[in-house]
Design an enzyme around this catalytic site. Structure first.
Site, PDB file in Angstrom:
ATOM      1  N   CYS A  51      -4.986   4.808  -0.102  1.00 52.40           N
ATOM      2  CA  CYS A  51      -4.671   4.590  -1.513  1.00 52.40           C
ATOM      3  C   CYS A  51      -5.788   3.860  -2.253  1.00 52.40           C
ATOM      4  O   CYS A  51      -6.039   4.129  -3.424  1.00 52.40           O
ATOM      5  CB  CYS A  51      -3.360   3.833  -1.655  1.00 52.40           C
ATOM      6  SG  CYS A  51      -3.170   2.465  -0.495  1.00 52.40           S
TER       7      CYS A  51
ATOM      8  N   LYS B 289     -11.971  46.042   1.095  1.00 53.46           N
ATOM      9  CA  LYS B 289     -12.914  46.517   2.113  1.00 53.46           C
ATOM     10  C   LYS B 289     -12.169  47.441   3.069  1.00 53.46           C
ATOM     11  O   LYS B 289     -11.225  47.011   3.739  1.00 53.46           O
ATOM     12  CB  LYS B 289     -13.514  45.341   2.887  1.00 53.46           C
ATOM     13  CG  LYS B 289     -14.473  44.494   2.081  1.00 53.46           C
ATOM     14  CD  LYS B 289     -15.211  43.492   2.965  1.00 53.46           C
ATOM     15  CE  LYS B 289     -16.181  42.665   2.136  1.00 53.46           C
ATOM     16  NZ  LYS B 289     -16.960  41.731   2.976  1.00 53.46           N
TER      17      LYS B 289
ATOM     18  N   ILE C 161     -17.791  50.119  -5.034  1.00 54.31           N
ATOM     19  CA  ILE C 161     -18.779  49.188  -5.593  1.00 54.31           C
ATOM     20  C   ILE C 161     -19.820  48.752  -4.564  1.00 54.31           C
ATOM     21  O   ILE C 161     -20.726  47.989  -4.883  1.00 54.31           O
ATOM     22  CB  ILE C 161     -18.097  47.937  -6.197  1.00 54.31           C
ATOM     23  CG1 ILE C 161     -17.189  47.251  -5.166  1.00 54.31           C
ATOM     24  CG2 ILE C 161     -17.327  48.290  -7.456  1.00 54.31           C
ATOM     25  CD1 ILE C 161     -16.588  45.939  -5.668  1.00 54.31           C
ATOM     26  N   GLY C 162     -19.686  49.226  -3.320  1.00 52.15           N
ATOM     27  CA  GLY C 162     -20.686  48.854  -2.332  1.00 52.15           C
ATOM     28  C   GLY C 162     -20.279  49.269  -0.940  1.00 52.15           C
ATOM     29  O   GLY C 162     -19.202  49.838  -0.716  1.00 52.15           O
TER      30      GLY C 162
ATOM     31  N   GLY D  10     -20.908  47.883   3.397  1.00 50.00           N
ATOM     32  CA  GLY D  10     -21.377  46.784   4.226  1.00 50.00           C
ATOM     33  C   GLY D  10     -21.303  47.132   5.690  1.00 50.00           C
ATOM     34  O   GLY D  10     -21.151  48.300   6.072  1.00 50.00           O
ATOM     35  N   GLN D  11     -21.385  46.097   6.512  1.00 51.72           N
ATOM     36  CA  GLN D  11     -21.388  46.272   7.955  1.00 51.72           C
ATOM     37  C   GLN D  11     -20.128  46.981   8.450  1.00 51.72           C
ATOM     38  O   GLN D  11     -20.156  47.723   9.413  1.00 51.72           O
ATOM     39  CB  GLN D  11     -21.513  44.893   8.619  1.00 51.72           C
ATOM     40  CG  GLN D  11     -21.599  44.916  10.133  1.00 51.72           C
ATOM     41  CD  GLN D  11     -22.861  45.627  10.622  1.00 51.72           C
ATOM     42  OE1 GLN D  11     -23.896  45.566   9.984  1.00 51.72           O
ATOM     43  NE2 GLN D  11     -22.753  46.324  11.744  1.00 51.72           N
TER      44      GLN D  11
ATOM     45  N   HIS E 134       0.852  -1.195   0.000  1.00 55.05           N
ATOM     46  CA  HIS E 134       0.000   0.000   0.000  1.00 55.05           C
ATOM     47  C   HIS E 134       0.889   1.247   0.000  1.00 55.05           C
ATOM     48  O   HIS E 134       1.618   1.480   0.967  1.00 55.05           O
ATOM     49  CB  HIS E 134      -0.906   0.011   1.231  1.00 55.05           C
ATOM     50  CG  HIS E 134      -1.929  -1.075   1.226  1.00 55.05           C
ATOM     51  ND1 HIS E 134      -3.088  -1.001   0.493  1.00 55.05           N
ATOM     52  CD2 HIS E 134      -1.957  -2.282   1.864  1.00 55.05           C
ATOM     53  CE1 HIS E 134      -3.796  -2.100   0.684  1.00 55.05           C
ATOM     54  NE2 HIS E 134      -3.133  -2.892   1.502  1.00 55.05           N
TER      55      HIS E 134
ATOM     56  N   VAL F  37     -16.647  49.222   0.145  1.00 55.79           N
ATOM     57  CA  VAL F  37     -15.970  48.204  -0.663  1.00 55.79           C
ATOM     58  C   VAL F  37     -15.598  48.833  -2.002  1.00 55.79           C
ATOM     59  O   VAL F  37     -16.436  49.473  -2.649  1.00 55.79           O
ATOM     60  CB  VAL F  37     -16.866  46.968  -0.896  1.00 55.79           C
ATOM     61  CG1 VAL F  37     -16.086  45.896  -1.659  1.00 55.79           C
ATOM     62  CG2 VAL F  37     -17.395  46.421   0.423  1.00 55.79           C
TER      63      VAL F  37
ATOM     64  N   ASP G 264     -23.629  34.199  10.026  1.00 53.51           N
ATOM     65  CA  ASP G 264     -24.463  35.203   9.340  1.00 53.51           C
ATOM     66  C   ASP G 264     -24.703  34.787   7.894  1.00 53.51           C
ATOM     67  O   ASP G 264     -24.582  35.593   6.973  1.00 53.51           O
ATOM     68  CB  ASP G 264     -23.785  36.579   9.406  1.00 53.51           C
ATOM     69  CG  ASP G 264     -24.745  37.721   9.069  1.00 53.51           C
ATOM     70  OD1 ASP G 264     -25.967  37.466   8.997  1.00 53.51           O
ATOM     71  OD2 ASP G 264     -24.278  38.855   8.870  1.00 53.51           O
TER      72      ASP G 264
END
EC number: 2.7.10.2
Length: 620
Positions: free
Chosen positions: A132, A391, A369-370, A372-373, A121, A377, A482
């Site tokens: 294997c 971020k 582009i955004g 968040g919390q 083996h 971003v 989350d």
């Protein structure tokens, strides 16, 4: 003469577990090889060595290196095995040369033994099976031919004075093939060329392996760019698609519109494969279809493979090669291989080997582009060439010290269905997190903007993608905390990846982290979370059921106009979300299994993945 010492060195041995109750541990021992025996001693400083074990050479059945991709749990990383009587001794050498010396010397002394095995083996016995060949008996016959004379009586040549690089690879070494090009200027790394072969020197780190090219140059490369060279390894073939659903396979083949366009993909049963082929011959020119053929195996040892019973082959590549030239019972000849995702190299765990702290001067911000919390971003570039998402952490939004302690660990989480954290910028405020860039943004927005355009099969494929990522986190003992469509991102070819896993641990806003807070995501929370703040993989499963509901309702808000307190009351009295129009009965049953009251009654992600794959394969 029999006591003449041939070799002696400090090595590490793994316990042989001669009894079922024996512990599995590793011990540093001083090994001594003579013409008669292989003995090992406890070597305590200032005291006489104590003999801990001895194996008569005449009782040895096999000596060979161990080839494995697992992380070696001791600080010597070069294993070899000594099979004797009904026992197996694993020994770990400090380097490649040391292992070679011991294996060659032991083979030389035992090659004429009467009890040598014909097969051995090549991989470890672990967790009740051989890695294997997956046989479950420890004493099962091996799966690879054992050659006791291979490399015996042969000493490796020393390097020439003007060239201290390693000689070309020994036959026992693991050879890997590059699936992608990899360019680098980092002195610790090695550039890769697609389809070139390399010798694997060290695979103890999961995501970065040390390899050697044919010129003797060594360096670290991303392990996801490599595959082991083996007659039965399909990943080097352009027609093989490792992880693709039936629905995605059909879409890709229909898009080609070519008679005989085909691919080989994993079936829903692990270790089995399906050939999917496009044809206009079955129905009509204007109404083509996709035919799926399961590749079957014979009961022979070794196995043989076939699609049509008359045509049986020693390997799957030989089978495909035959049907590329002959119909042989298929609806059409396999003419045009189709590959999904091979054009673009996978993301790496970190932008470079060992690099997780990024110099701010290496980043270029392009556009917001955004948000968040944690803050804003931006789309950006690293070193003006690699597209990334940056971020920027708003001051006071997160516990930075706690996050920095965890960041390096989080970077090592790497999977095709997770958004990769590349690194962090710490040298200036605010700190920045650098992530893989995902072209189409968050899943919840994507579902809403494209509402009415999705087939149920496509939506199921999205859930499968998320479930794959979550099954990986579950195995790594990481809790997301989350999980929701807003925290999954959409990339090229509608691939969905899980993002922001574990990040809520570092949020300082009580309105988000407290179950009584106005921002707390109650609509995705399980009863034990909103009642007692008890997070687990099973609370993630509850959230996944809600995410499935979001997907099949094409981005609707769960519980719609209900307040957080009303949702808590509803769930506590047994109320559950209704069945979305696009969800089949089977799909809705899975959602309800995720919403069981008691965490222990909910399925694991590994089980959910199997169930969803079965539905995808058999049709909604």
């Amino acid at each position: 003469m029999n006591n003449f010492i041939l070799l002696e060195e400090q090595l590490i041995k793994k316990s042989q577990q001669k009894r079922r109750t024996s512990p599995s541990n590793f011990k540093v021992r001083f090994f001594v090889l003579t013409k008669a025996s292989l003995a090992y001693f406890e070597d305590r400083h200032g005291k006489k060595r104590t003999l801990k074990g001895s194996i008569e050479l005449s009782r040895i059945k096999c000596v060979e290196i161990v080839k494995s991709d697992i992380s070696i749990p001791c600080h010597y990383k070069y294993p070899f095995q000594v099979v004797h009587d009904n026992y197996l001794l694993y020994v770990f050498a400090p380097d490649r040369e040391s292992r070679q010396r011991w294996v060659l010397a032991l083979k030389e002394e035992t090659r004429n033994n009467n009890s040598l095995v014909p097969k051995y083996h090549p991989n470890f016995w672990m967790d009740g099976k051989w890695r294997c060949c997956s046989q479950l008996e420890k004493l099962a016959t091996g799966c690879a031919q054992y050659d006791p004379t291979k490399n015996a009586s042969k000493k490796p040549l020393p390097p020439t004075p003007e060239d201290n690089r390693r000689p070309l690879w020994e036959p026992e070494e693991t050879v890997v093939i590059a699936l992608y090009d990899y360019q680098t200027n980092d002195p610790q790394e090695l550039a890769l060329r697609r389809n070139e072969e390399y010798c694997l020197l060290d695979s103890s780190e999961i995501h970065w392996w040390r390899v050697q090219d044919r010129n003797g140059h060594e360096g670290y490369v991303p392990s996801s760019y490599l595959v082991e060279k083996s007659p039965n390894n399909l990943e080097t073939y352009e027609w093989y698609n490792k992880s693709i659903s039936r629905d995605k396979a059909e879409k890709l083949l229909l898009d080609t519109g070519k008679e005989g366009a085909f691919m080989v993909r994993d079936s829903r049963t692990a270790g089995t494969y399906t050939v999917s082929v496009f044809t206009k011959a079955v129905v009509s020119e204007n109404n083509p279809c996709i035919k799926h053929y399961h590749i079957k195996e014979t009961n022979d040892n070794p196995k043989r493979y076939y699609v049509a019973e008359k045509y049986v082959f020693d390997s799957i590549p030989l089978l495909i090669n035959y049907h590329q030239h002959n119909g042989g019972g298929l609806v059409t000849r396999l003419r045009y291989p189709v590959c999904f995702g091979r054009q673009k190299a996978p993301v790496t765990a970190g932008l470079r080997y060992g690099k997780w702290v990024i110099d701010p001067s290496e980043l270029t911000f392009v556009q917001e582009i955004g948000s968040g919390q944690f803050g804003l971003v931006h789309l950006g570039y690293w070193l003006n060439k690699d597209k990334v998402a940056i971020k920027t952490i708003r001051e006071g939004a997160m516990s930075e010290e706690d996050f920095i302690e965890e960041a390096e660990v989080m970077m090592k989480l790497s999977h095709p269905k997770l958004v990769q954290l590349y690194g962090v910028c710490l040298e200036q405020a605010p700190i920045c997190l650098v992530f893989e860039f995902m072209e189409h943004g968050c899943l919840s927005d994507y579902l809403r903007t494209q509402r009415g355009l999705f087939a149920a099969e496509t939506l199921l494929g999205m859930c499968l993608d998320v479930c794959e990522g979550m099954a990986y986190l579950e195995e790594a003992c990481v809790i997301h905390r989350d999980l929701a469509a807003r925290n999954c991102l959409v990339g090229e070819n509608q691939v969905i990846k899980v993002s922001d896993f574990g990040m809520t641990r570092f949020v300082l806003d009580d309105q988000y982290t407290s179950s009584t807070g106005t921002k707390f995501p109650v609509k995705w929370a399980s009863p034990e979370v909103f009642s007692f703040s008890r997070y687990s993989s099973k609370s993630d499963v509850w959230s996944f059921g809600v995410l499935m509901w979001e997907v099949f309702s094409e981005g609707k808000i769960p519980y719609e106009n209900r307040s957080n307190s009303e949702v808590v009351e509803d769930i506590s009295t047994g109320f559950r979300l209704y069945k979305p129009r696009l969800a089949s009965t089977h799909v809705y049953q899975i959602m309800n299994h995720c919403w069981k009251e008691r965490p222990e009654d909910r399925p694991a992600f590994s089980r959910l993945l199997r169930q969803l794959a079965e539905i995808a394969e058999s049709g909604l």
